[in-house]
Structures are given as C-alpha cells and as structure tokens.
Design a protein around this motif. Structure first.
Motif, PDB file in Angstrom:
ATOM      1  N   SER A   2       0.830  -1.209   0.000  1.00 31.74           N
ATOM      2  CA  SER A   2       0.000   0.000   0.000  1.00 31.74           C
ATOM      3  C   SER A   2       0.859   1.251   0.000  1.00 31.74           C
ATOM      4  O   SER A   2       0.594   2.205  -0.742  1.00 31.74           O
ATOM      5  N   ILE A   3       1.898   1.227   0.825  1.00 31.90           N
ATOM      6  CA  ILE A   3       2.796   2.395   0.888  1.00 31.90           C
ATOM      7  C   ILE A   3       3.521   2.567  -0.436  1.00 31.90           C
ATOM      8  O   ILE A   3       3.684   3.680  -0.939  1.00 31.90           O
ATOM      9  N   GLN A   4       3.934   1.429  -1.024  1.00 29.71           N
ATOM     10  CA  GLN A   4       4.624   1.475  -2.310  1.00 29.71           C
ATOM     11  C   GLN A   4       3.719   2.017  -3.409  1.00 29.71           C
ATOM     12  O   GLN A   4       4.151   2.775  -4.279  1.00 29.71           O
ATOM     13  N   LEU A   5       2.429   1.641  -3.360  1.00 24.89           N
ATOM     14  CA  LEU A   5       1.475   2.121  -4.362  1.00 24.89           C
ATOM     15  C   LEU A   5       1.279   3.630  -4.233  1.00 24.89           C
ATOM     16  O   LEU A   5       1.294   4.351  -5.230  1.00 24.89           O
ATOM     17  N   GLY A   6       1.078   4.103  -2.999  1.00 31.54           N
ATOM     18  CA  GLY A   6       0.908   5.535  -2.766  1.00 31.54           C
ATOM     19  C   GLY A   6      -0.402   6.081  -3.299  1.00 31.54           C
ATOM     20  O   GLY A   6      -1.282   5.324  -3.730  1.00 31.54           O
ATOM     21  N   GLY A   7      -0.531   7.393  -3.267  1.00 29.37           N
ATOM     22  CA  GLY A   7      -1.754   8.021  -3.755  1.00 29.37           C
ATOM     23  C   GLY A   7      -2.943   7.767  -2.841  1.00 29.37           C
ATOM     24  O   GLY A   7      -2.812   7.205  -1.753  1.00 29.37           O
ATOM     25  N   VAL A   8      -4.107   8.177  -3.293  1.00 24.57           N
ATOM     26  CA  VAL A   8      -5.321   8.014  -2.497  1.00 24.57           C
ATOM     27  C   VAL A   8      -5.659   6.533  -2.310  1.00 24.57           C
ATOM     28  O   VAL A   8      -6.039   6.105  -1.214  1.00 24.57           O
ATOM     29  N   ILE A   9      -5.502   5.744  -3.378  1.00 21.59           N
ATOM     30  CA  ILE A   9      -5.779   4.308  -3.285  1.00 21.59           C
ATOM     31  C   ILE A   9      -4.860   3.656  -2.260  1.00 21.59           C
ATOM     32  O   ILE A   9      -5.291   2.830  -1.442  1.00 21.59           O
ATOM     33  N   GLY A  10      -3.583   4.036  -2.289  1.00 25.11           N
ATOM     34  CA  GLY A  10      -2.622   3.473  -1.338  1.00 25.11           C
ATOM     35  C   GLY A  10      -2.964   3.857   0.092  1.00 25.11           C
ATOM     36  O   GLY A  10      -2.870   3.027   1.007  1.00 25.11           O
ATOM     37  N   GLU A  11      -3.377   5.125   0.293  1.00 26.22           N
ATOM     38  CA  GLU A  11      -3.744   5.583   1.644  1.00 26.22           C
ATOM     39  C   GLU A  11      -4.943   4.811   2.187  1.00 26.22           C
ATOM     40  O   GLU A  11      -4.958   4.387   3.347  1.00 26.22           O
ATOM     41  N   VAL A  12      -5.952   4.639   1.325  1.00 28.36           N
ATOM     42  CA  VAL A  12      -7.161   3.916   1.760  1.00 28.36           C
ATOM     43  C   VAL A  12      -6.831   2.449   2.063  1.00 28.36           C
ATOM     44  O   VAL A  12      -7.300   1.884   3.058  1.00 28.36           O
ATOM     45  N   THR A  13      -6.000   1.851   1.219  1.00 31.26           N
ATOM     46  CA  THR A  13      -5.634   0.445   1.438  1.00 31.26           C
ATOM     47  C   THR A  13      -4.802   0.293   2.711  1.00 31.26           C
ATOM     48  O   THR A  13      -4.987  -0.664   3.476  1.00 31.26           O
ATOM     49  N   GLU A  14      -3.914   1.235   2.940  1.00 31.38           N
ATOM     50  CA  GLU A  14      -3.092   1.198   4.164  1.00 31.38           C
ATOM     51  C   GLU A  14      -3.989   1.300   5.399  1.00 31.38           C
ATOM     52  O   GLU A  14      -3.785   0.587   6.391  1.00 31.38           O
TER      53      GLU A  14
END
Length: 215
Positions: A66-78
């Motif tokens: 999730s951190i590697q993905l980043g962005g809003v999607i990464g934040e929500v997944t984290e």
C-alpha cells in the motif's frame, strides 16, 4: 470585434463576474487534472498482489504494498490493513469512514464548477436584459435608429453567449471529474470487498472450530 469591445465597455459590470467565473473554472480544472494524475494508479495489477499477501496472512507485506502504491488508493488500502488488523468486526463501517474521507479529497473544489455551471447562464441573461432595456431607453430618447438598435441588441447577446460558454465548459468538466471520482469509489468498494472476503473466511473458520469443540 468592434461589437465585442463596445460590449466590454458598456456591460463590464456584468461581464466581470462571468470573466472571474471563467478564471475559476480554468484554475479548478488545472488543480483537479494535476491531483487526479498524481493519484492515478493501476488497481488491476495491485489487487492480485494485495490478495496474495492477505491470503498468506502477511499484513506487513500488504501494508508495504500500500505504501509502495501511494496516492489516495494506497492511503485507503493502508488504512484498510490497519482496520483489518485491529477491528475485524467493525471493518465495514470503519472502512466506509476512511473511504468517505478520501472521496472528500477527490471531490474538493468540484462544487465550484457545479455552481458556475448553474449561475453563469443567468448572469449572461441578466446582462442581456439590462442592455436591451438601455437600448430601448436610448431608442425612446433618440428616435428610430435601426443601426443603434441592432448594435445594442448585438452587444446585449454577447453577455448571454459568454455566460453560456463558460457554463457549458464548467458543466462538462464537472461531469467528467465526477465520473473520475465514481471510478475511485468503485476501486474503494473493490478493496473493501477483498478485505471483507478475508474477514468472512476467518469468521467461518472460527465458527467451524467452535462447532467441532462442542461436538
């Protein structure tokens, strides 16, 4: 061109708010384009990787992804990983709160475009009506001057055309950005369903263990 300059000179009190709306429309459009491009992620490739990590029970790996993905999607997944590890029973409600907060970021400033799309035609129409009233007043004072009447009416219609032009662009942008926000919301729901599938499977395992113990 002369008609346009004449309209600007005579109707600037009405044209100025429409011009300000056009600047706001461009500013919001640039802001949203930059924000959406910055947060654009390939969810199709991300979901299978996340699913593998969750299936192996590696929450640290899911968080790192999730951190590697980043962005809003990464934040929500984290945030989903954190909720999943701390409170599985209330996962759905807690995730919806996190997704709603992220959606607010995505919808930021869009109400400006919606308001401009609704108000600008009326501003232009107001300018046209006022200019036509002044034209009739001049006609009553100066007598029948068809050239002056045609110039006055032509100048009056510029305000309507300007207002409609700005409103059309604002509405097109508003609808386009809303469709982008809708795609993000669909991605949030996909992530939620993925986590819920693991919550349900863990609950089923727990229920089966309890039933085996009671037997």
């Amino acid at each position: 061109m002369d008609l346009l300059l004449q309209s600007i000179q005579m109707d600037w009190p009405v044209l100025t708010p429409i011009f300000v709306c056009s600047i706001l429309t461009i500013a919001v459009a640039l802001n949203r384009f930059a924000f959406y491009n910055k947060n654009k992620r390939d969810v199709v490739q991300f979901i299978p990787k996340l699913q593998k990590e969750l299936a192996r029970g590696r929450l640290e790996g899911a968080q790192a992804l999730s951190i590697q993905l980043g962005g809003v999607i990464g934040e929500v997944t984290e945030e989903a990983v954190r909720i999943f590890s701390e409170q599985k029973k209330g996962f759905s409600r807690s995730f919806d709160i996190a997704a709603s907060l992220a959606t607010r970021k995505l919808e930021s400033h869009l109400t400006i475009l919606g308001t401009i799309g609704g108000v600008c035609p009326f501003l232009g129409l107001f300018g046209t009506v006022v200019r036509i009233l002044y034209t009739f007043q001049d006609l009553a004072v100066q007598g029948n001057q068809s050239a002056a009447v045609a110039t006055g009416i032509g100048s009056a219609l510029i305000a309507t055309a300007f207002g409609l032009g700005v409103a059309i662009v604002a509405v097109i942008l508003y609808n386009s950005f809303q469709s982008i926000v809708k795609r993000y919301e669909d991605d949030f729901q996909l992530i939620k369903l993925l986590f819920l599938s693991f919550v349900d499977s863990e609950e089923e395992v727990a229920l089966n263990s309890q039933s085996n113990i009671s037997l």
